[in-house]
Structure formats: C-alpha cells, structure tokens
Design an enzyme around this catalytic site. Structure first.
Site, PDB file in Angstrom:
ATOM      1  N   HIS A  69      23.530 -51.415 -20.227  1.00 17.25           N
ATOM      2  CA  HIS A  69      24.434 -50.286 -20.500  1.00 17.25           C
ATOM      3  C   HIS A  69      25.864 -50.644 -20.103  1.00 17.25           C
ATOM      4  O   HIS A  69      26.813 -50.455 -20.877  1.00 17.25           O
ATOM      5  CB  HIS A  69      23.961 -49.046 -19.729  1.00 17.25           C
ATOM      6  CG  HIS A  69      24.843 -47.846 -19.877  1.00 17.25           C
ATOM      7  ND1 HIS A  69      24.521 -46.764 -20.660  1.00 17.25           N
ATOM      8  CD2 HIS A  69      26.056 -47.551 -19.342  1.00 17.25           C
ATOM      9  CE1 HIS A  69      25.481 -45.870 -20.605  1.00 17.25           C
ATOM     10  NE2 HIS A  69      26.427 -46.326 -19.801  1.00 17.25           N
ATOM     11  N   GLU A  70      26.020 -51.187 -18.881  1.00 15.41           N
ATOM     12  CA  GLU A  70      27.363 -51.544 -18.410  1.00 15.41           C
ATOM     13  C   GLU A  70      27.909 -52.755 -19.171  1.00 15.41           C
ATOM     14  O   GLU A  70      29.117 -52.851 -19.412  1.00 15.41           O
ATOM     15  CB  GLU A  70      27.338 -51.820 -16.909  1.00 15.41           C
ATOM     16  CG  GLU A  70      26.876 -50.653 -16.061  1.00 15.41           C
ATOM     17  CD  GLU A  70      27.679 -49.383 -16.288  1.00 15.41           C
ATOM     18  OE1 GLU A  70      28.881 -49.471 -16.616  1.00 15.41           O
ATOM     19  OE2 GLU A  70      27.095 -48.291 -16.171  1.00 15.41           O
ATOM     20  N   HIS A 107      29.790 -51.729 -22.198  1.00 15.20           N
ATOM     21  CA  HIS A 107      31.168 -51.338 -21.864  1.00 15.20           C
ATOM     22  C   HIS A 107      32.033 -52.578 -21.645  1.00 15.20           C
ATOM     23  O   HIS A 107      33.135 -52.700 -22.173  1.00 15.20           O
ATOM     24  CB  HIS A 107      31.199 -50.517 -20.568  1.00 15.20           C
ATOM     25  CG  HIS A 107      30.588 -49.160 -20.648  1.00 15.20           C
ATOM     26  ND1 HIS A 107      30.913 -48.242 -21.605  1.00 15.20           N
ATOM     27  CD2 HIS A 107      29.675 -48.552 -19.842  1.00 15.20           C
ATOM     28  CE1 HIS A 107      30.233 -47.126 -21.402  1.00 15.20           C
ATOM     29  NE2 HIS A 107      29.462 -47.294 -20.337  1.00 15.20           N
ATOM     30  N   ASP A 140      30.551 -44.183 -23.344  1.00 11.66           N
ATOM     31  CA  ASP A 140      29.365 -43.369 -23.088  1.00 11.66           C
ATOM     32  C   ASP A 140      29.189 -42.309 -24.164  1.00 11.66           C
ATOM     33  O   ASP A 140      30.160 -41.795 -24.731  1.00 11.66           O
ATOM     34  CB  ASP A 140      29.480 -42.695 -21.719  1.00 11.66           C
ATOM     35  CG  ASP A 140      29.382 -43.693 -20.582  1.00 11.66           C
ATOM     36  OD1 ASP A 140      28.504 -44.571 -20.636  1.00 11.66           O
ATOM     37  OD2 ASP A 140      30.187 -43.600 -19.633  1.00 11.66           O
TER      38      ASP A 140
END
Length: 740
Positions: free
Chosen positions: A151-152, A155, A162
């Site tokens: 998830h990170e 980014h 998000d």
C-alpha cells in the site's frame, strides 16, 4: 571541532553506480530502508523488516500481474548500533526510501508516506515505527505488514493516493444514497457508531443528512471483490488495485481529487515512473525468488575539500572568499568528531584517498573550481565515479564545466553554483548546504540568517533566536576591505563589540561565538562602515539545538526537478517543520539566481492551490515559470509573521486503521486507535535560511518558453444555504499560480 588529518594517497577503490530505486528486469533493486538513531538497538526490527518485504514481494507480484517483485534491499542501521555490518557506500539516511523512526507526534503508529509532488510522481519517503514492526496487536487494524508495505509502496513509487477520506468518510451518490468513501463500491459492510465498547446504528446530521462524525464504516470480513489495495489492503480478498471497470469516480477521496478521477491501476500503468516497463514486461511464469538483503552501517564521517587555487581564483577575490566560506564550513557546519582533509590544486588534480581507514567508500568530497584551471576535469570523471565517494561539486563563477553536474549526479552528490557577488553570500550558503545527516536533528547546524549589503554607513538588522536553538551560536561578519565597527545586542540589553570577537584580517572576517546557550529573543546588530567609501558586508548566523529533547525548527528546500528544457513549469518546495510536525503561518520567500544574471523572487504558499499539493502540511510551494537558460541557485528564507508558531496535524497518505469487521452479521472490534495530542509549539519568533540543490535550465536555441495557462482549480466546494448555492475556491493565477 573536526579532526584534521593528512591526505597522502592517490588511490581509489572501484565501486558500483549511484543509489536510487531501480527496476532491473522484473525486480526492484537498491531499495534503501534506514533506521533512525533515536531507535534503540533491537535486532528483531531487522528481522521484521525482512519478513515484511519478503511477504510484500509476494503480494506485489500477485497485484501487478506477475510482472514485478522486490529483488534487492539495503537496511541502513545507525552508527551507534553494535554488530557486524557491511560498510555503507553512498547510502545515507537522507536518501532512504523508507525510514524506521519513533512515532510521528500526530499519527502515532500509523504507517504513512510523505507525498508532495502530485499524482504519478515518486514520493519522499515512507515512515514505519518500531512498534508497528514489533507489535502483532496492530495487525488486526492494518492487516499483514507485507500488504501494508505494498500500500505504501504504491504511494512512494507510483504516486497514487488513498481511496478513503477520514475528513469526508461519507457522501451522497448520484442516486442520493449515503455511501462510504471507498473503492470499489462493491466493498460491503455496515455503518455503526462505537460507544463504550459496543456498537449502535449511526445517527444522521440534521443539517447535511450524512452520518454524524461518530459514524464509522465496518467492512464485512468476507468480500467478493479483489479491489482495492489503496482502500483496505487488510481485507483477505483484496489482491488488486482499482481499475477503470470497478473504479468509484464519485468518492470524494484524494485519489479522485489529485488524479483527475483516474483509477489507481491506470495511474500506475500510464503515468508513473514505471509506466513504460509495466506495459512491456512479460509476466513471469513462476514465483520470483525472495528478496536479498544487506545490512549496512556508515562509519565515521570523513570529508575532503578539493579546492581550486589556480591563478584565475585571484580574480573577483575568489580565493579569499573561498577561505572565508571554507572556514565557516569547518568551524560551524561539519559534525563534531568528523575527519576532514583539504587538497589544493592548480595545474593538476587527483582525487584522493583519506587516511582514516585508507578507503574512500562512503566518504564525502567537496570539489570546488571556477573552471579556469589548466587541468581537464573531464579526465577525473571515471576515477571519481569509481571511487565510492559521495562527490559534491561547486561551480564558482560562470565558467565551471558541466562535467561537475555529471560528477555529482553519478556519485549521489549535490551540485551547487555560487556567483561572484559578495553580498549574495552564495559561496557560504553553498558550503553550508553540504551536510550529511544521520537523521538526528539535534546534531545538525541550523543557519538562521544569511544576508549582505553594500553600505556607506550602517548595516543594521535583527536576528530572532527562538527557543529550539541557541547552542553553538555564531555570528560571522565578512567585510570587503576594512573591518567595520560592530555592536551586537542581546535581548536583555548586553552588548558585544569587537573586543569580544575574533578578527582574522587575512580572511577579512569577524566572529562572535556566544558562550553556552544564546538567550532567546531578538538580537540586534549594527555594523558601521569605517571606510570613506561604500563596501560590501555579509552576516551569517548559525546555531544548534538548545536541548537534546527539543528538536529545532528546520527547513528543507528543493526543486521538483534538477533539469528543465523550459517546456514545463518547475515547482519550488520548502518544508518547514519541527519533529515531523508542520509549521504553519510562516512567511517563506525563495530566491532563484542564475549564473547569467536572471533572478526571480517567489512567495511560497501552503494553501493547497496552484503548485501546493496539500493545504496546511507545512510544505510551501510555488511554480517557477520564467524559465531562462542558466545554472540556478536556490535560497529560501523563512520567518514567522508575528504570530505563535502553529503546528497542526494533517494526515499524509497511509494505510487506514480499521475499527473492526462484520463477521456473521456481528461487529468484531479492533482496539480503539490511541488518541494523539499535538499542541502548538511555543518556540518564539524565528528565522531560517537554507540553500537547496542547484538546478539547470537549458532552453533549446531559438525556442521561446511558452506562456503557461492558469492552474486548474483544485479546491472547489459547494454549500447549500436555503435557496442559494455558495461556491468557494482558491483562484489560480494568470500563469499557473502567478499573477491575478
């Protein structure tokens, strides 16, 4: 004071290329994870990092169609940790992609990624806490660590956002249904309020019709959809990023707001740094090997100054100015206990090997030249690249070779330019920017003031010293011909004059070292020119943290890119913070000065409009649109505006803390998220001056840079007031965010 030692050998060890994440075939390499020195030694942290990346590699491989995985990872441990670690090469804490540090004061153990450059752009870093890595009790709320890492990573590497929104968790759909802000809408669950360990149905806000702020979305533990990782990677069935077929373009989340309603998968495959590779890579037919890890550690700091003393350096008082700037660097900037070597060159030059351990790997070099010596810098380039040293280059004057830029780029150093204008103080500023941080702000020198003036009589001003700094405070005055009469008054009225200063007539400097911790408040200075004609004078004020438990207010300045052909606007960024917390309400001014004489002054803003990605995150930004060919310096000056320093927690991108799940129709609660209490810091009036890395604009001959259109409106909102709709937005400028 740094330790001076002899430089005797002219030999280098061959090493590999510079650092930075790379996609080598299907595998990501050179991922750098750094542990902050504030983290106590615990080898289990290293083990958990390895487990997180290994499981994350498997998850990433599944999510991206069997195309990519994590191949090679480096873990940089603090210098204070004991153990048998490999020697770090060009890896430093400031270059880390992922940092392991104590909790962010406003976010607690929330994993997050600092994004400041916009959709599809690589981000600054991802932050995990030791407790997140060690406490299995957090897994229920965030999901497995490997999933959170992916998830990170999305980014960090691909610049997606998000798909939830804690500020707007619910919205009315086109069919006037209340929906949780999410992607996809196929994620099912219940809207519940949590009260004293129990749940009840949500209430509605009478004014808006939406659920009240106490309402939360509890997803069903079992789902029928595999998307989306940027919403809730913790759900077992979620193994993919949202694509256009299941993307929820209605949701008021950051992904839609920042990426023009594109699905996350679309951004990854069409707009990210890996877009070309992801569209052409052939999926692997079998599972990839697990990542390989190397645990590394930096040794004692070693800095070598290689300085041009050729005949051309006698022009424009360059040699004397070099002595002045180098003295300030060695006395005030270099970390205490570092080894420092100095090498002079004129007709010939060689890169040197420091004698601390007869190895240049990881050592720092500052290479200054005006480009007019008889040696050919190009000859040194291959040797410099192979040395393993971090080579910072400084072009003094307009004639320095472009090879200096290449040398810095290939060795992970910085490139800086400095002009011959004494009052700009650019040479002192450039030297002050060459600092290597291990992540501990307490050790770092903070430049408060850098200013200059040509005057017939008085040179007056005020230097506010705030409560976060005060130790090792130094006032340095550089004058052109004859020492001025000096008065420096403390906030309580005491006065320092020449009798309490160190005067070096050879370098034309006056230095005042404040004993102990400098008194906080406004320090007033007055310098009287004793010459019969006008002369130039500059003032540089540096300090360090006043206390070991209170980090100073710091500023970091950078450009969105280091090269431009003039076809697109550039962005100037300045981050003002204290211990990760954003400092709001500051006045931030950037000066961009080229070696061809072009100068621009920009007022940077933190208003969430124009070039500024997010409001009130402490990152002040502005477009630079007046692009002309030249090598540019970047100087940023920050001050408060007469108000108390405001510090406001503003959530960065990061994995969502899930309050609980619905299992067989019943809510199973996760522990409540620990509250955070961030208060505004009473630091007093402050000022800071920093120099960002220099950049180059090369507009092709015969090409006129375009007039850029107004920037798009990014914060339009509508509010119904009886029979009126009230629209609010921040107006863009006539050219991007400039003008009216």
């Amino acid at each position: 004071m740094a330790k001076l030692f002899a430089v005797v050998l002219l030999l280098l060890d061959a090493l590999g290329p510079n650092t930075g994440i790379k996609l080598d075939g299907n595998g990501y390499t050179d991922i750098l994870i750094a542990i902050n020195p504030a983290v106590p030694q615990n080898d289990e942290i290293i083990n958990q990092i390895k487990e997180m990346i290994t499981s994350g590699s498997e998850y990433l491989f599944q999510a991206l169609d069997h195309k990519v995985f994590y191949k090679e990872v480096k873990i940089l441990v603090p210098p204070s940790w004991n153990g048998s670690y490999d020697r770090a090469r060009r890896e430093t804490y400031s270059k880390a992609n992922v940092i392991i540090n104590l909790p962010h004061p406003a976010f607690g153990d929330d994993p997050y990624t600092k994004q400041m450059k916009g959709c599809g752009e690589e981000s600054e870093y991802t932050h995990f806490t030791p407790d997140f890595l060690l406490n299995d009790g957090l897994l229920g709320a965030y999901g497995p660590r490997g999933r959170v890492f992916v998830h990170e990573w999305a980014h960090l590497r691909w610049g997606v956002y998000d798909e939830y929104n804690e500020k707007e968790p619910f919205y009315f759909s086109a069919t006037q249904e209340v929906q949780a802000t999410r992607c996809t809408r196929e994620i099912t669950g219940q809207l519940l309020e949590r009260i004293s360990g129990n749940t009840q149905s949500c209430r509605s806000n009478v004014k808006s019709g939406l659920p009240t702020k106490e309402c939360q979305f509890f997803p069903d533990r079992e789902q029928k959809t595999n998307a989306s990782i940027m919403y809730m990677q913790s759900i077992n069935s979620v193994t993919a990023f949202c694509h256009e077929g299941d993307h929820n373009a209605e949701a008021p989340n950051m992904q839609n707001q920042k990426c023009d309603n594109k699905a996350t998968r679309t951004v990854i495959f069409q707009d990210s740094v890996d877009r070309d590779a992801l569209q052409t890579l052939t999926p692997l037919q079998s599972s990839p090997p697990p990542p390989t890890f190397s645990v590394i550690q930096r040794q004692s700091q070693v800095v070598c100054l290689i300085l041009d003393v050729s005949g051309s350096m006698q022009s424009y008082q360059r040699l004397q100015r070099l002595q002045q700037a180098a003295t300030i660097f060695l006395r005030d900037i270099v970390e205490e206990g570092a080894y420092v070597g100095i090498v002079k060159f004129s007709d010939s030059a060689s890169i040197v090997l420091q004698q601390d351990d007869k190895n240049t790997v990881g050592d720092e070099v500052i290479f200054l030249t005006d480009g007019q010596a008889t040696d050919n810098v190009q000859i040194c380039l291959p040797l410099a690249v192979d040395s393993g040293a971090i080579i910072n280059t400084l072009a003094f004057g307009p004639s320095a070779s472009n090879v200096l830029i290449t040398m810095a780029n290939l060795t992970d150093g910085k490139f800086q330019v400095a002009n011959d204008n004494i009052t700009s103080n650019e040479l002192v500023d450039a030297f002050s920017s060459f600092t290597m941080s291990d992540g501990d702000p307490i050790k770092q020198t903070v430049q408060l003031v850098s200013t200059g003036r040509v005057t017939h009589d008085w040179f007056n001003g005020t230097v506010p010293i705030d409560r976060t700094v005060g130790n090792s405070t130094t006032f340095t005055i550089i004058y052109e011909r004859r020492a001025p009469t000096v008065y420096i008054q403390t906030p309580s009225g005491s006065v320092y004059d020449q009798t309490r200063m160190t005067h070096n007539a050879a370098t034309k400097t006056l230095t005042l070292n404040i004993p102990g911790t400098a008194e906080p408040g406004d320090w007033r200075y007055s310098f009287l020119n004793t010459e019969s004609s006008a002369q130039a004078m500059t003032l540089t004020v540096t300090s360090r943290a006043a206390r070991n438990d209170v980090p100073p207010v710091t500023v970091k300045a950078q450009m969105s890119q280091l090269t431009s052909d003039g076809s697109k606007p550039m962005v100037v960024f300045a981050e003002v913070s204290q211990n990760y917390n954003p400092v709001l309400g500051a006045r931030v001014m950037a000066t961009l000065q080229s070696d061809t004489g072009h100068s621009e002054n920009l007022h940077l803003l933190d208003n969430g409009a124009g070039a500024d990605d997010s409001k009130d995150d402490g990152i002040y930004s502005r477009y630079f649109t007046k692009l002309k060919t030249g090598k540019y310096s970047l100087k940023v000056q920050v001050s408060d505006q007469g108000e108390a320093v405001k510090i406001l927690p503003n959530r960065y991108s990061g994995a969502l803390y899930i309050p609980g799940y619905i299992v067989d129709g019943q809510a199973q609660l996760n522990p409540e998220k620990p509250p955070v209490n961030v208060q505004s810091a009473d630091v007093g009036s402050f000022t800071r001056t920093v120099t960002g890395e220099s950049f180059v604009v090369s507009v092709p001959p015969g090409v006129t840079p375009p007039n850029f259109p107004p920037n798009k409106i990014t914060d339009l909102s509508a509010e119904i007031q009886e029979d009126t709709v009230l629209l609010n937005w921040t107006a863009p400028g006539e050219e991007m965010d400039e003008g009216t």
